[in-house]
Design an enzyme around this catalytic site. Structure first.
Site, short mmCIF file in Angstrom:
data_model
loop_
_atom_site.label_atom_id
_atom_site.label_comp_id
_atom_site.label_asym_id
_atom_site.label_seq_id
_atom_site.Cartn_x
_atom_site.Cartn_y
_atom_site.Cartn_z
N HIS A 1 0.84 -1.22 0.00
CA HIS A 1 0.00 0.00 0.00
C HIS A 1 0.87 1.26 0.00
O HIS A 1 0.43 2.32 0.45
CB HIS A 1 -0.95 0.04 1.20
CG HIS A 1 -1.69 -1.24 1.44
ND1 HIS A 1 -2.95 -1.47 0.96
CD2 HIS A 1 -1.32 -2.39 2.08
CE1 HIS A 1 -3.34 -2.69 1.30
NE2 HIS A 1 -2.36 -3.28 1.98
N SER B 1 15.70 21.97 -15.33
CA SER B 1 14.54 22.84 -15.54
C SER B 1 15.04 24.18 -16.07
O SER B 1 16.11 24.64 -15.69
CB SER B 1 13.80 23.05 -14.21
OG SER B 1 13.11 24.29 -14.24
N LYS C 1 16.85 21.81 -10.11
CA LYS C 1 16.13 20.59 -10.48
C LYS C 1 16.98 19.56 -11.22
O LYS C 1 17.83 19.87 -12.01
CB LYS C 1 14.94 20.96 -11.38
CG LYS C 1 13.88 21.72 -10.67
CD LYS C 1 12.92 20.81 -9.94
CE LYS C 1 11.82 20.43 -10.89
NZ LYS C 1 10.80 19.63 -10.22
N GLU D 1 10.09 8.97 -16.55
CA GLU D 1 8.70 9.39 -16.75
C GLU D 1 8.21 8.98 -18.14
O GLU D 1 7.06 8.56 -18.31
CB GLU D 1 8.59 10.91 -16.61
CG GLU D 1 8.83 11.41 -15.20
CD GLU D 1 9.04 12.91 -15.18
OE1 GLU D 1 8.05 13.65 -15.19
OE2 GLU D 1 10.20 13.36 -15.19
#
Ligand code: ARG
Length: 461
Positions: free
Chosen positions: A157, A278, A284, A291
């Site tokens: 979970h 970024s 970043k 992704e």
């Protein structure tokens, strides 16, 4: 002008829109090599069976080699008016080899031709896919072996559950990819029957030798039913299905990389080679490759659903709908190939933060089950009761905001007087994983043994 191949009963040429919707040459040219290979096998068989003369067969074979060379040199002129790769090749062959070329299409139709070509293409693609998956397994096994004893939190979970090792976690993916490769092998075995010689749908009256063409193209046998042979696209569906399952596995791993590489988790650092920055936030490091591996799964699954939908209502035998089998498959295979390569690259470059993993492994009372097991083993109380006792102890620790091993013994004894000092041995995360020695469990020595088993197996494949 009517079509040079089938225009006999047509007075006028096709509307531009028909040509646009009908032509497949822009994408099916991708299996030109398989088309030419199939034609060469076919004409050699026709000559052996005495259906065409040896001279004509020789002229055709030579001509086909020239067509192949032209395509490979980039000098071949593909024509939309000629619809597809089959007619483009044959039309050019006629220019090169003269009237003999007209004999190639004896005892054959584009229906059995395209099924054969596409099976040859998919077979090659499956072999390539298997090699790439093997490479990814190798990268995972190597990393798993290095980190066989590195403790990290195991989740259910997405809540801290029990400590596991990083090596164990990576080997879970090696198992999944092992099953993916099993599906590749199954699909390959089932597709490996040759449709060539089924002709349009009913077979042919010519005395052809289908076993000969099947053999020379590396198929196990000819297909046994001509109607099925020209209308079967199970091999496309199976490939898309196995690709979808595999993409799903990569996507789950990619999701974990995304999560683990956040400053909040901080379990891994993706290399510069597999991170992006970024344009506004200088700090970043974005996991774009992970992704995209996760995101591209949508295209692969989309291709499967698309093709299932194309096939579901088609009457026997061939219908032009089936030309829609190609673009989705090409895209799914290309996408998957890129995703596997990106995943293998990320794994090989991965920098785990072992201290952060270990620290997190102890969070969330992850050794509560170890305490319950200890009560069963040492004190002899039934597990259900031990579960209850530990629940109360965890409650106390949570109220005091301390880890289990930081709760004073007296506090534990207040719940269960038979608990002794010895309990602290099982409350540490390293001891917890070390104790999980059941077959398939996370103990470092198990992980090392599993990694060694895979390494041996991969060396043979
Ligand atoms: N381009 C077609 C396809 O990919 C080849 C088969 C065409 N057959 C036919 N009878 N029109 O499906």
């Amino acid at each position: 002008m009517s079509n040079a191949m089938w225009g006999g009963r047509f007075a006028k040429g096709p509307d531009a829109v028909l040509e646009a919707i009908n032509a497949s040459i822009d994408f099916d040219r991708r299996f030109y090599a398989q088309d030419i290979r199939g034609s060469k096998a076919h004409v050699a068989m026709l000559a052996a069976a005495g259906v065409v003369s040896k001279e004509d067969a020789a002229a055709i074979e030579k001509g086909l080699d020239e067509v192949l060379a032209e395509i490979e040199a980039g000098t071949f002129k593909f024509s939309r008016a000629l619809e597809d790769i089959h007619m483009n090749v044959e039309s050019r062959l006629a220019e090169i080899a003269g009237p003999a070329a007209g004999r190639l299409h004896t005892a054959r139709s584009r229906n059995d031709q395209v099924a054969t070509d596409f099976k040859l293409f998919v077979r090659d693609a499956l072999d390539g896919l298997d090699g790439q998956l093997r490479d990814l397994q190798e990268a995972l096994v190597e990393t798993a072996e290095t980190h066989a004893a590195a403790v990290m939190p195991g989740f259910t979970h997405l809540q801290s559950a029990q400590p596991v090792t990083f090596g164990h976690h990576l080997l879970a993916y090696v198992e999944m990819i092992g099953r993916d490769r099993g599906r590749v092998a199954d699909a390959r075995r089932r597709l490996n029957e040759c449709p060539l010689g089924s002709a349009a749908l009913a077979g042919t009256s010519f005395p052809i030798d289908r076993k000969m063409t099947a053999r020379s193209l590396g198929f196990d046998r000819p297909t046994a039913n001509s109607l099925d042979a020209v209308s079967d696209r199970d091999f496309v569906l199976e490939t898309l299905a196995l690709a979808s399952i595999c993409a799903g596995h990569l996507s789950r791993f990619a999701e974990e990389l995304v999560l683990w590489s956040t400053p909040q988790f901080g379990f891994v650092k993706l290399s510069d080679r597999f991170s992006t920055g970024s344009s506004i936030m200088p700090q970043k490091r974005n996991p774009d490759a992970a992704e995209l591996v996760r995101g591209k799964t949508g295209r692969v699954v989309g291709a499967l659903v698309g093709m299932l939908t194309v096939m579901k209502g088609l009457p026997l035998a061939y219908s032009k709908d089936m030309q829609e089998d190609k673009e989705g498959l090409f895209d799914a295979l290309d996408t998957l190939s890129l995703s596997i390569a990106a995943t293998a690259g990320m794994v090989r470059d991965l920098e785990p933060n072992l201290a952060a993993m270990k620290k997190a492994a102890g969070a969330g009372y992850a050794t509560a089950t170890d305490l319950a097991d200890w009560l069963v083993r040492v004190v002899g109380i039934p597990f259900r009761e031990a579960h209850h006792v530990v629940g109360r102890i965890v409650g106390k620790a949570a109220a005091a905001n301390v880890a289990l091993e930081k709760l004073p013994l007296s506090e534990m004894q207040a719940v269960e007087p038979r608990i002794t000092e010895a309990v602290f041995e099982v409350l540490g995360v390293a001891n917890s994983v070390k104790s999980r020695v059941s077959y398939g469990g996370t103990a470092p020595k198990n992980v090392r043994a599993q990694a060694a088993r895979w390494r041996k197996r991969l060396a043979k494949e």
